[in-house]
Design an enzyme around this catalytic site. Structure first.
Site, PDB file in Angstrom:
ATOM      1  CE  LYS A 133      -6.487  -1.573   3.224  1.00  0.00           C
ATOM      2  NZ  LYS A 133      -5.102  -2.048   3.413  1.00  0.00           N
ATOM      3  CG  ASP A 141      -1.950  -1.082   1.243  1.00  0.00           C
ATOM      4  OD1 ASP A 141      -1.851  -2.003   0.402  1.00  0.00           O
ATOM      5  OD2 ASP A 141      -2.853  -1.028   2.092  1.00  0.00           O
ATOM      6  CE  LYS A 153      -4.928   1.835   3.278  1.00  0.00           C
ATOM      7  NZ  LYS A 153      -3.723   1.141   3.793  1.00  0.00           N
TER       8      LYS A 153
END
Length: 224
Positions: free
Chosen positions: A189, A94, A160
């Site tokens: 996400k 990430d 995300k």
């Protein structure tokens, strides 16, 4: 919308990114992930090798963060961090994009930054995935749209919402916007401030396919 506990658990990245974490905390995190069959544990890069040992053979992935939490490190540093993380056992990375460059609409800078990490991750393990943290709390609607489009263009697998370290976390509105921009093929996400089953279900309904949370055990426990 009805969702089972097991299906929900399989959508959660069980997260511990506090700087004061110690081995005992990571052991507990990984044991919980094994028990509940979470999608992944998300830990800082230092903990990747240890978490990978703890989760060997469990089916739970190790996720880590790069350029975290500000996104203002160099592209070379982010890519190098990603390479080392995958070499040590991470299968999900990430990354925080360059927030300032997004705000200035420097699309070339943002695209190159994301693409470098995506390529670095893929080169180490073709099945590893990259998620791009756009830190929505700092961006207006136009900037969020730009960030999502650039992440998709760069070949990332997910966008995300948040690091959890900014002044705001995931919102249903942001998740819905992100899903609308990236379409059905790319992951979304939701992460940051998600603590209840109700919040999780709302995020999923809005389009999230993965949830980042430190309260995963409590969330599953609250499911009927």
């Amino acid at each position: 919308m009805k969702i089972t506990k097991s299906k929900l658990a399989g959508m959660i990245d069980h997260t511990l990114l506090k700087p004061v974490a110690v081995h005992e905390d990571i052991i507990t995190l990984c044991a919980e992930a094994r028990e509940y069959k979470f999608a992944a544990v998300c830990v800082n890069p230092y903990w990747v090798p240890f978490a990978a040992e703890q989760l060997a053979g469990s089916g739970v992935a190790v996720c880590t963060v790069v350029g975290f939490p500000l996104g203002a490190t160099s592209t070379v540093a982010k890519a190098g961090e990603a390479v080392r993380a995958v070499q040590c056992g991470a299968l999900e990375v990430d990354m925080v994009l360059n927030i300032g460059a997004v705000k200035e609409q420097r699309a070339d800078v943002v695209l190159d930054d994301i693409r470098a990490v995506v390529k670095a991750v893929h080169a180490q393990h073709p099945a590893a995935i990259t998620k791009v943290i756009i830190e929505t709390c700092y961006l207006n609607r136009e900037q969020k749209i730009l960030a999502c489009r650039l992440a998709a263009q760069a070949g990332a697998h997910f966008v995300k919402t948040s690091t959890g370290f900014g002044p705001g976390g995931a919102t249903v509105e942001d998740v819905a916007l992100m899903r609308a921009i990236v379409g059905p093929e790319m992951g979304v996400k939701a992460s940051g401030g998600i603590k209840t089953a109700g919040q999780v279900l709302a995020m999923i309904k809005a389009g999230a396919g993965r949830i980042g949370a430190s309260a995963g055990v409590d969330i599953i426990g609250a499911m009927e």
